[in-house]
Design a protein around this motif. Sequence first.
Motif, PDB file in Angstrom:
ATOM      1  N   LYS A 378      11.643 -15.819 -26.373  1.00 57.13           N
ATOM      2  CA  LYS A 378      12.433 -16.761 -25.586  1.00 57.13           C
ATOM      3  C   LYS A 378      12.243 -18.184 -26.071  1.00 57.13           C
ATOM      4  O   LYS A 378      13.175 -18.990 -26.064  1.00 57.13           O
ATOM      5  CB  LYS A 378      12.044 -16.645 -24.108  1.00 57.13           C
ATOM      6  CG  LYS A 378      12.861 -17.507 -23.160  1.00 57.13           C
ATOM      7  CD  LYS A 378      12.435 -17.272 -21.726  1.00 57.13           C
ATOM      8  CE  LYS A 378      13.237 -18.134 -20.766  1.00 57.13           C
ATOM      9  NZ  LYS A 378      12.806 -17.929 -19.352  1.00 57.13           N
ATOM     10  N   GLN A 379      11.029 -18.483 -26.537  1.00 54.99           N
ATOM     11  CA  GLN A 379      10.723 -19.845 -26.980  1.00 54.99           C
ATOM     12  C   GLN A 379      10.517 -19.951 -28.478  1.00 54.99           C
ATOM     13  O   GLN A 379      10.140 -21.015 -28.981  1.00 54.99           O
ATOM     14  CB  GLN A 379       9.489 -20.367 -26.244  1.00 54.99           C
ATOM     15  CG  GLN A 379       9.693 -20.421 -24.745  1.00 54.99           C
ATOM     16  CD  GLN A 379       8.571 -21.143 -24.030  1.00 54.99           C
ATOM     17  OE1 GLN A 379       8.334 -20.929 -22.852  1.00 54.99           O
ATOM     18  NE2 GLN A 379       7.860 -22.002 -24.739  1.00 54.99           N
ATOM     19  N   ARG A 380      10.789 -18.859 -29.210  1.00 58.07           N
ATOM     20  CA  ARG A 380      10.628 -18.848 -30.666  1.00 58.07           C
ATOM     21  C   ARG A 380       9.245 -19.355 -31.073  1.00 58.07           C
ATOM     22  O   ARG A 380       9.099 -20.143 -32.011  1.00 58.07           O
ATOM     23  CB  ARG A 380      11.721 -19.693 -31.331  1.00 58.07           C
ATOM     24  CG  ARG A 380      13.142 -19.186 -31.135  1.00 58.07           C
ATOM     25  CD  ARG A 380      13.351 -17.856 -31.869  1.00 58.07           C
ATOM     26  NE  ARG A 380      14.757 -17.493 -31.932  1.00 58.07           N
ATOM     27  CZ  ARG A 380      15.388 -16.736 -31.031  1.00 58.07           C
ATOM     28  NH1 ARG A 380      14.719 -16.250 -29.984  1.00 58.07           N
ATOM     29  NH2 ARG A 380      16.661 -16.448 -31.169  1.00 58.07           N
ATOM     30  N   LEU A 381       8.226 -18.900 -30.378  1.00 57.93           N
ATOM     31  CA  LEU A 381       6.869 -19.318 -30.734  1.00 57.93           C
ATOM     32  C   LEU A 381       6.522 -18.840 -32.135  1.00 57.93           C
ATOM     33  O   LEU A 381       6.900 -17.738 -32.540  1.00 57.93           O
ATOM     34  CB  LEU A 381       5.855 -18.747 -29.741  1.00 57.93           C
ATOM     35  CG  LEU A 381       5.879 -19.285 -28.311  1.00 57.93           C
ATOM     36  CD1 LEU A 381       4.683 -18.746 -27.549  1.00 57.93           C
ATOM     37  CD2 LEU A 381       5.861 -20.803 -28.297  1.00 57.93           C
ATOM     38  N   ASP A 382       5.794 -19.660 -32.855  1.00 60.82           N
ATOM     39  CA  ASP A 382       5.367 -19.267 -34.187  1.00 60.82           C
ATOM     40  C   ASP A 382       4.474 -18.036 -34.079  1.00 60.82           C
ATOM     41  O   ASP A 382       3.442 -18.052 -33.401  1.00 60.82           O
ATOM     42  CB  ASP A 382       4.605 -20.404 -34.855  1.00 60.82           C
ATOM     43  CG  ASP A 382       4.297 -20.086 -36.301  1.00 60.82           C
ATOM     44  OD1 ASP A 382       5.130 -20.412 -37.164  1.00 60.82           O
ATOM     45  OD2 ASP A 382       3.232 -19.489 -36.570  1.00 60.82           O
ATOM     46  N   PHE A 383       4.857 -16.969 -34.787  1.00 56.23           N
ATOM     47  CA  PHE A 383       4.215 -15.674 -34.602  1.00 56.23           C
ATOM     48  C   PHE A 383       2.745 -15.703 -34.981  1.00 56.23           C
ATOM     49  O   PHE A 383       1.868 -15.344 -34.188  1.00 56.23           O
ATOM     50  CB  PHE A 383       4.959 -14.623 -35.432  1.00 56.23           C
ATOM     51  CG  PHE A 383       4.576 -13.205 -35.111  1.00 56.23           C
ATOM     52  CD1 PHE A 383       5.156 -12.545 -34.050  1.00 56.23           C
ATOM     53  CD2 PHE A 383       3.650 -12.528 -35.887  1.00 56.23           C
ATOM     54  CE1 PHE A 383       4.815 -11.226 -33.748  1.00 56.23           C
ATOM     55  CE2 PHE A 383       3.303 -11.215 -35.603  1.00 56.23           C
ATOM     56  CZ  PHE A 383       3.882 -10.570 -34.527  1.00 56.23           C
ATOM     57  N   THR A 384       2.451 -16.112 -36.196  1.00 56.92           N
ATOM     58  CA  THR A 384       1.062 -16.097 -36.674  1.00 56.92           C
ATOM     59  C   THR A 384       0.207 -17.086 -35.893  1.00 56.92           C
ATOM     60  O   THR A 384      -0.923 -16.776 -35.490  1.00 56.92           O
ATOM     61  CB  THR A 384       1.023 -16.427 -38.169  1.00 56.92           C
ATOM     62  OG1 THR A 384       1.834 -15.479 -38.875  1.00 56.92           O
ATOM     63  CG2 THR A 384      -0.396 -16.378 -38.705  1.00 56.92           C
ATOM     64  N   HIS A 385       0.722 -18.282 -35.676  1.00 56.02           N
ATOM     65  CA  HIS A 385      -0.029 -19.336 -34.992  1.00 56.02           C
ATOM     66  C   HIS A 385      -0.381 -18.926 -33.569  1.00 56.02           C
ATOM     67  O   HIS A 385      -1.508 -19.122 -33.102  1.00 56.02           O
ATOM     68  CB  HIS A 385       0.799 -20.623 -34.994  1.00 56.02           C
ATOM     69  CG  HIS A 385       0.092 -21.806 -34.424  1.00 56.02           C
ATOM     70  ND1 HIS A 385       0.381 -22.330 -33.173  1.00 56.02           N
ATOM     71  CD2 HIS A 385      -0.906 -22.565 -34.931  1.00 56.02           C
ATOM     72  CE1 HIS A 385      -0.401 -23.362 -32.952  1.00 56.02           C
ATOM     73  NE2 HIS A 385      -1.192 -23.538 -33.988  1.00 56.02           N
ATOM     74  N   PHE A 386       0.588 -18.335 -32.860  1.00 59.21           N
ATOM     75  CA  PHE A 386       0.320 -17.935 -31.466  1.00 59.21           C
ATOM     76  C   PHE A 386      -0.817 -16.926 -31.390  1.00 59.21           C
ATOM     77  O   PHE A 386      -1.747 -17.077 -30.593  1.00 59.21           O
ATOM     78  CB  PHE A 386       1.569 -17.341 -30.816  1.00 59.21           C
ATOM     79  CG  PHE A 386       1.255 -16.672 -29.503  1.00 59.21           C
ATOM     80  CD1 PHE A 386       1.095 -17.413 -28.348  1.00 59.21           C
ATOM     81  CD2 PHE A 386       1.059 -15.291 -29.427  1.00 59.21           C
ATOM     82  CE1 PHE A 386       0.761 -16.813 -27.144  1.00 59.21           C
ATOM     83  CE2 PHE A 386       0.725 -14.681 -28.231  1.00 59.21           C
ATOM     84  CZ  PHE A 386       0.569 -15.445 -27.084  1.00 59.21           C
ATOM     85  N   TRP A 387      -0.759 -15.878 -32.196  1.00 60.24           N
ATOM     86  CA  TRP A 387      -1.769 -14.824 -32.085  1.00 60.24           C
ATOM     87  C   TRP A 387      -3.151 -15.345 -32.459  1.00 60.24           C
ATOM     88  O   TRP A 387      -4.157 -14.949 -31.857  1.00 60.24           O
ATOM     89  CB  TRP A 387      -1.383 -13.635 -32.961  1.00 60.24           C
ATOM     90  CG  TRP A 387      -0.273 -12.813 -32.382  1.00 60.24           C
ATOM     91  CD1 TRP A 387       1.024 -12.765 -32.787  1.00 60.24           C
ATOM     92  CD2 TRP A 387      -0.370 -11.921 -31.257  1.00 60.24           C
ATOM     93  NE1 TRP A 387       1.738 -11.913 -31.991  1.00 60.24           N
ATOM     94  CE2 TRP A 387       0.908 -11.373 -31.050  1.00 60.24           C
ATOM     95  CE3 TRP A 387      -1.418 -11.536 -30.421  1.00 60.24           C
ATOM     96  CZ2 TRP A 387       1.185 -10.462 -30.039  1.00 60.24           C
ATOM     97  CZ3 TRP A 387      -1.153 -10.612 -29.413  1.00 60.24           C
ATOM     98  CH2 TRP A 387       0.125 -10.092 -29.223  1.00 60.24           C
ATOM     99  N   ARG A 388      -3.204 -16.239 -33.422  1.00 60.09           N
ATOM    100  CA  ARG A 388      -4.507 -16.794 -33.799  1.00 60.09           C
ATOM    101  C   ARG A 388      -5.041 -17.692 -32.688  1.00 60.09           C
ATOM    102  O   ARG A 388      -6.236 -17.653 -32.361  1.00 60.09           O
ATOM    103  CB  ARG A 388      -4.353 -17.591 -35.102  1.00 60.09           C
ATOM    104  CG  ARG A 388      -5.679 -18.016 -35.730  1.00 60.09           C
ATOM    105  CD  ARG A 388      -6.425 -16.834 -36.314  1.00 60.09           C
ATOM    106  NE  ARG A 388      -7.649 -17.261 -36.981  1.00 60.09           N
ATOM    107  CZ  ARG A 388      -8.478 -16.452 -37.618  1.00 60.09           C
ATOM    108  NH1 ARG A 388      -8.203 -15.157 -37.699  1.00 60.09           N
ATOM    109  NH2 ARG A 388      -9.574 -16.909 -38.187  1.00 60.09           N
ATOM    110  N   GLN A 389      -4.174 -18.492 -32.072  1.00 62.34           N
ATOM    111  CA  GLN A 389      -4.582 -19.355 -30.962  1.00 62.34           C
ATOM    112  C   GLN A 389      -5.092 -18.524 -29.786  1.00 62.34           C
ATOM    113  O   GLN A 389      -6.105 -18.865 -29.153  1.00 62.34           O
ATOM    114  CB  GLN A 389      -3.403 -20.214 -30.516  1.00 62.34           C
ATOM    115  CG  GLN A 389      -3.031 -21.330 -31.453  1.00 62.34           C
ATOM    116  CD  GLN A 389      -3.961 -22.523 -31.313  1.00 62.34           C
ATOM    117  OE1 GLN A 389      -5.022 -22.578 -31.932  1.00 62.34           O
ATOM    118  NE2 GLN A 389      -3.571 -23.477 -30.490  1.00 62.34           N
TER     119      GLN A 389
END
Length: 507
Positions: A378-389
């Motif tokens: 829905k918010q086009r979150l950065d895939f790699t960055h989100f999971w690492r965060q």
Amino acid sequence: MSEPHSPASPSPAPLLWQHSLTQLGPQFFTRLQPTPLATPAWAARNHALASELGWSALLDDAHLSALAGNALLAGSDPLATVYSGHQFGHWAGQLGDGRAIWLGEAASALGLQEIQLKGAGPTPYSRRGDGRAVLRSSIREYLCSEAMHGLGIPTTRALSLVASPEPVRRETLETAAVVARVAPSFLRFGHLEHFAAQGDVDSLRTLVDHFIDHHLPQADERAPRWQGNRYAAMLDLVQDSTARLLAQWQAVGFCHGVMNTDNMSLLGLTIDYGPFQFMDGFDPGHICNHTDTQGRYAYSRQPNIAYWNLFCLAQALLPLIEDQDLTLQVLEGYKTGFPRALGDAMRAKLGLIGELASDDLRESDWSLVEDLLQLMAKQRLDFTHFWRQLSHAVAAHQEGSLAAFEPVRDLFVDRDSWQAWLSRYMQRLGAANFSEVGQSMLRVNPKFVLRNHLAEIAIRQAQSGDFSEIETLHNLLKSPFDEHPGFEAYADLPPDWARQLEISCSS
């Protein structure tokens, strides 16, 4: 000027070759010589892989000519194989190794490995092409095959990258390169489709028996599950490895871009790195290949396309299996195997491991995963960055406070929906040791992936004669879960100009 062929490049430690494929018959290949490359120079050498294989001497300067295609490795038997395939859903007929020249299979510390030179000149299967590969796409293949290996995803490997000022015409004038790549086998779905389409059942049987005997002997062990039918058992093993491969692709946000049947490995390896991409902003409908105007190979469609390709493979094998109902029964395994593999991969990304999950728990966990992916999309979150965060937040969490999750919360505009999801997630983790859970997540959610803009920077520098960025990226990507202090910029969100990059089938 191009270097002339010599019979063999000096070799302080000659490879021990086998050439079992050449013993099958001339209908499977054409012997030929690589085409010499003008003024070759090392662009990258994968010393780590060479060491793993026990082939370190192969990357010394004495072997540059051989790995450029300008000389022959002692004992090699260069050839190009014939195959056919479905491309973008349509039967394309005969294809074959249009610019990959197979040198043979050599003994290594990892078992027999086949060696190919990609970009070493035209073959009878080049279809009016020049048989060359450009530096741009060769850098991408060299880096991504090793990046996938670093992520633990089955793949062909890249041993070396040789560059040349020799001009190659694509959309613009570019320069040539050759990648030396290795794999236990380069056989594809399309190799079998070729002989099935010709109605040449004898050659089909010969090739499949070769593949089972040399590369998949487990098929004979599994045959009793399928009425003693080794060909059904082989299909079962291929669908299983394909299901697990696709689950791994989806779990890291990898888009292949050209999942034609001739780009599908019988060993379940990622093969043929063309217009691939690790997604930045999460979009299930993302299309990484500018040439794919219909979105056939969009990220969310990859699992179903893999099944479609397996169905094509099953049709090719049907003359050997000789039982349509049994063949369809084998394919049913993908419909349960892929969701289970993807569910396990996504549960691991959330740290939900270390227990034997019941079906009810798996279903509940998958609901948690799906709802999170919907929020991300829905918010086009950065895939790699989100999971690492998220991994770091879990690792740092202290009981009684959600402060560690604030950096993750700040990624969301709809914070209420995020908070509702987080409450469910925390309830699911219960009394877990958050530090241990977070550390397990950091081992499966990479900090570094080969983003398009990182590859593009390396390409632009290499085109100006500076190959150092290739080495920098390779060192990061071969251990993508490590922190690598001082290289944080390589894990940053992509710059605005990255949105303008377009990747196509041109290579």
